[in-house]
Design a protein around this motif. Structure first.
Motif, PDB file in Angstrom:
ATOM      1  N   VAL A 157      53.254 -74.878  90.717  1.00 29.78           N
ATOM      2  CA  VAL A 157      54.582 -75.066  90.117  1.00 29.78           C
ATOM      3  C   VAL A 157      55.461 -73.845  90.373  1.00 29.78           C
ATOM      4  N   ASP A 158      54.878 -72.669  90.227  1.00 25.63           N
ATOM      5  CA  ASP A 158      55.629 -71.443  90.451  1.00 25.63           C
ATOM      6  C   ASP A 158      56.125 -71.369  91.893  1.00 25.63           C
ATOM      7  N   GLY A 159      55.243 -71.660  92.821  1.00 29.22           N
ATOM      8  CA  GLY A 159      55.619 -71.585  94.237  1.00 29.22           C
ATOM      9  C   GLY A 159      56.560 -72.698  94.672  1.00 29.22           C
ATOM     10  N   ALA A 160      56.500 -73.844  93.993  1.00 27.92           N
ATOM     11  CA  ALA A 160      57.384 -74.962  94.341  1.00 27.92           C
ATOM     12  C   ALA A 160      58.828 -74.646  93.971  1.00 27.92           C
ATOM     13  N   GLY A 161      59.012 -73.802  92.965  1.00 29.89           N
ATOM     14  CA  GLY A 161      60.351 -73.360  92.601  1.00 29.89           C
ATOM     15  C   GLY A 161      61.287 -74.453  92.146  1.00 29.89           C
ATOM     16  N   SER A 162      60.763 -75.439  91.397  1.00 25.43           N
ATOM     17  CA  SER A 162      61.601 -76.533  90.916  1.00 25.43           C
ATOM     18  C   SER A 162      61.438 -76.679  89.412  1.00 25.43           C
ATOM     19  N   THR A 163      62.448 -76.271  88.673  1.00 28.91           N
ATOM     20  CA  THR A 163      62.416 -76.408  87.212  1.00 28.91           C
ATOM     21  C   THR A 163      62.357 -77.876  86.810  1.00 28.91           C
ATOM     22  N   ALA A 164      63.065 -78.723  87.527  1.00 33.69           N
ATOM     23  CA  ALA A 164      63.092 -80.150  87.202  1.00 33.69           C
ATOM     24  C   ALA A 164      61.702 -80.765  87.308  1.00 33.69           C
ATOM     25  N   LEU A 165      61.018 -80.485  88.410  1.00 37.16           N
ATOM     26  CA  LEU A 165      59.670 -81.028  88.595  1.00 37.16           C
ATOM     27  C   LEU A 165      58.706 -80.480  87.556  1.00 37.16           C
ATOM     28  N   GLN A 166      58.857 -79.216  87.240  1.00 34.40           N
ATOM     29  CA  GLN A 166      57.974 -78.609  86.242  1.00 34.40           C
ATOM     30  C   GLN A 166      58.146 -79.269  84.879  1.00 34.40           C
ATOM     31  N   GLN A 167      59.371 -79.474  84.460  1.00 31.34           N
ATOM     32  CA  GLN A 167      59.623 -80.063  83.147  1.00 31.34           C
ATOM     33  C   GLN A 167      59.051 -81.470  83.046  1.00 31.34           C
ATOM     34  N   ILE A 168      59.196 -82.229  84.107  1.00 30.06           N
ATOM     35  CA  ILE A 168      58.689 -83.602  84.087  1.00 30.06           C
ATOM     36  C   ILE A 168      57.163 -83.623  84.090  1.00 30.06           C
ATOM     37  N   THR A 169      56.552 -82.835  84.969  1.00 25.65           N
ATOM     38  CA  THR A 169      55.100 -82.888  85.111  1.00 25.65           C
ATOM     39  C   THR A 169      54.372 -82.216  83.958  1.00 25.65           C
ATOM     40  N   ASP A 170      54.999 -81.268  83.286  1.00 23.39           N
ATOM     41  CA  ASP A 170      54.353 -80.642  82.127  1.00 23.39           C
ATOM     42  C   ASP A 170      54.038 -81.694  81.058  1.00 23.39           C
ATOM     43  N   GLY A 171      54.972 -82.601  80.844  1.00 24.04           N
ATOM     44  CA  GLY A 171      54.749 -83.654  79.854  1.00 24.04           C
ATOM     45  C   GLY A 171      53.627 -84.588  80.265  1.00 24.04           C
ATOM     46  N   ILE A 172      53.555 -84.906  81.549  1.00 24.30           N
ATOM     47  CA  ILE A 172      52.486 -85.771  82.052  1.00 24.30           C
ATOM     48  C   ILE A 172      51.140 -85.058  81.922  1.00 24.30           C
ATOM     49  N   GLN A 173      51.099 -83.783  82.277  1.00 20.85           N
ATOM     50  CA  GLN A 173      49.865 -82.999  82.189  1.00 20.85           C
ATOM     51  C   GLN A 173      49.310 -83.018  80.765  1.00 20.85           C
ATOM     52  N   ALA A 174      50.182 -82.813  79.800  1.00 17.43           N
ATOM     53  CA  ALA A 174      49.731 -82.786  78.412  1.00 17.43           C
ATOM     54  C   ALA A 174      49.129 -84.123  78.002  1.00 17.43           C
ATOM     55  N   ARG A 175      49.746 -85.204  78.393  1.00 14.45           N
ATOM     56  CA  ARG A 175      49.301 -86.530  77.952  1.00 14.45           C
ATOM     57  C   ARG A 175      48.011 -86.981  78.631  1.00 14.45           C
ATOM     58  N   VAL A 176      47.690 -86.431  79.806  1.00 18.86           N
ATOM     59  CA  VAL A 176      46.456 -86.850  80.474  1.00 18.86           C
ATOM     60  C   VAL A 176      45.324 -85.837  80.293  1.00 18.86           C
ATOM     61  N   ARG A 177      45.537 -84.821  79.465  1.00 17.83           N
ATOM     62  CA  ARG A 177      44.510 -83.778  79.334  1.00 17.83           C
ATOM     63  C   ARG A 177      43.175 -84.336  78.855  1.00 17.83           C
ATOM     64  N   MET A 178      43.208 -85.222  77.887  1.00 21.28           N
ATOM     65  CA  MET A 178      41.977 -85.820  77.406  1.00 21.28           C
ATOM     66  C   MET A 178      41.282 -86.598  78.512  1.00 21.28           C
ATOM     67  N   LEU A 179      42.072 -87.325  79.318  1.00 24.47           N
ATOM     68  CA  LEU A 179      41.502 -88.088  80.425  1.00 24.47           C
ATOM     69  C   LEU A 179      40.959 -87.159  81.496  1.00 24.47           C
ATOM     70  N   ARG A 180      41.625 -86.027  81.726  1.00 26.33           N
ATOM     71  CA  ARG A 180      41.130 -85.053  82.698  1.00 26.33           C
ATOM     72  C   ARG A 180      39.779 -84.512  82.274  1.00 26.33           C
ATOM     73  N   ALA A 181      39.605 -84.269  80.981  1.00 24.51           N
ATOM     74  CA  ALA A 181      38.327 -83.773  80.470  1.00 24.51           C
ATOM     75  C   ALA A 181      37.227 -84.800  80.708  1.00 24.51           C
ATOM     76  N   THR A 182      37.547 -86.072  80.491  1.00 30.18           N
ATOM     77  CA  THR A 182      36.581 -87.146  80.722  1.00 30.18           C
ATOM     78  C   THR A 182      36.171 -87.193  82.186  1.00 30.18           C
ATOM     79  N   SER A 183      37.154 -87.125  83.076  1.00 28.99           N
ATOM     80  CA  SER A 183      36.876 -87.176  84.508  1.00 28.99           C
ATOM     81  C   SER A 183      36.038 -85.987  84.957  1.00 28.99           C
ATOM     82  N   MET A 184      36.425 -84.776  84.506  1.00 27.16           N
ATOM     83  CA  MET A 184      35.743 -83.571  84.942  1.00 27.16           C
ATOM     84  C   MET A 184      34.315 -83.489  84.408  1.00 27.16           C
ATOM     85  N   SER A 185      34.054 -84.184  83.297  1.00 31.00           N
ATOM     86  CA  SER A 185      32.720 -84.151  82.697  1.00 31.00           C
ATOM     87  C   SER A 185      31.755 -85.105  83.398  1.00 31.00           C
ATOM     88  N   ALA A 186      32.279 -86.047  84.172  1.00 32.83           N
ATOM     89  CA  ALA A 186      31.421 -87.016  84.843  1.00 32.83           C
ATOM     90  C   ALA A 186      30.544 -86.323  85.874  1.00 32.83           C
TER      91      ALA A 186
END
Length: 243
Positions: A157-186
């Motif tokens: 995100v830092d290297g991409a240099g896009s505040t717009a993309l960061q703001q949008i994807t931060d919300g998505i990241q938060a909402r899928v965190r539980m699912l990411r934990a499930t996937s990574m634990s498999a």
């Protein structure tokens, strides 16, 4: 949306009363609750009883309500009829959509990173990938593994240099965190992720934006297959307590 019953806050989550510092109390409470949710100290389906939060955090009921309202807009909290506020547990349909959006947005971030990142930022990405690999090889608990993987996203995100993309994807990241934990634990998924991310880093170093973005999109899709399979099984085979 099906949300499993969960234990009350007492005994499951430790939090100190919110202190009186420069930031508004509501903002402090939002930060405390957000971190507890993202760190799985408050788990999906957990009831967020206003009275308990007031006692635990030492703030007013109004402040708690305002904080819960903000977390609801972020998708981290859901208001369920007859139950009140609970930590969001995404439905299978929501999870599919979240992963589809994440694959598109984050692959675009990778593309922008290839186009805009400095040499130093590229080296930081390689180091972050290897940090994740070390965490996986060391069999760290899932929270630690996810933290090291978050650093990869932060560098991108830092290297991409896009505040717009960061703001949008931060919300998505938060909402899928539980699912990411499930996937990574498999079993085996974390090791495969290491290989996928190393291949992405190689493409980035070669400044091949198309290849890097495509590999990253495949990486997210592979993770989604594991997470969605687990979520589908859990919803189709509920425990007696969930019925």
């Amino acid at each position: 949306m099906t949300t499993p019953p969960a234990a009350p806050l007492s005994g499951t989550w430790r939090a100190k009363p919110v202190g009186r510092v420069a930031a508004p109390l509501r903002e402090q409470v939002v930060v405390v609750l957000r971190e507890a949710i993202l760190d799985f100290r408050l788990v999906p389906g957990q009831r967020l009883v206003e009275r308990e939060l007031v006692d635990r955090l030492g703030v007013s009921r109004t402040t708690v309500r305002e904080a819960l309202r903000e977390l609801t807009t972020e998708g981290l909290v859901t208001v369920v009829p007859q139950r009140g506020a609970v930590v969001t547990a995404p439905s299978l349909e929501d999870a599919r959509d979240l992963y589809a959006v994440r694959a598109s947005l984050e692959s675009l971030i990778v593309e922008r990173f290839c186009e805009r990142a400095t040499r130093s930022q590229v080296l930081r990405l390689v180091a972050a990938v290897e940090g994740f690999a070390e965490a996986v090889a060391g069999r760290q608990e899932i929270r630690g593994v996810l933290t090291t993987k978050d650093r990869i996203y932060e560098v991108l995100v830092d290297g991409a240099g896009s505040t717009a993309l960061q703001q949008i994807t931060d919300g998505i990241q938060a909402r899928v965190r539980m699912l990411r934990a499930t996937s990574m634990s498999a079993g085996g998924r974390a090791d495969v992720s290491v290989d996928e991310l190393r291949a992405i880093a190689v493409a980035v170093q070669a400044k091949d934006a198309v290849a890097a973005a495509s590999l990253y999109r495949d990486h997210i899709r592979a993770a989604s297959v594991t997470a969605l399979r687990h979520l589908e099984q859990s919803t189709s085979n509920p425990t007696p307590a969930q019925m």
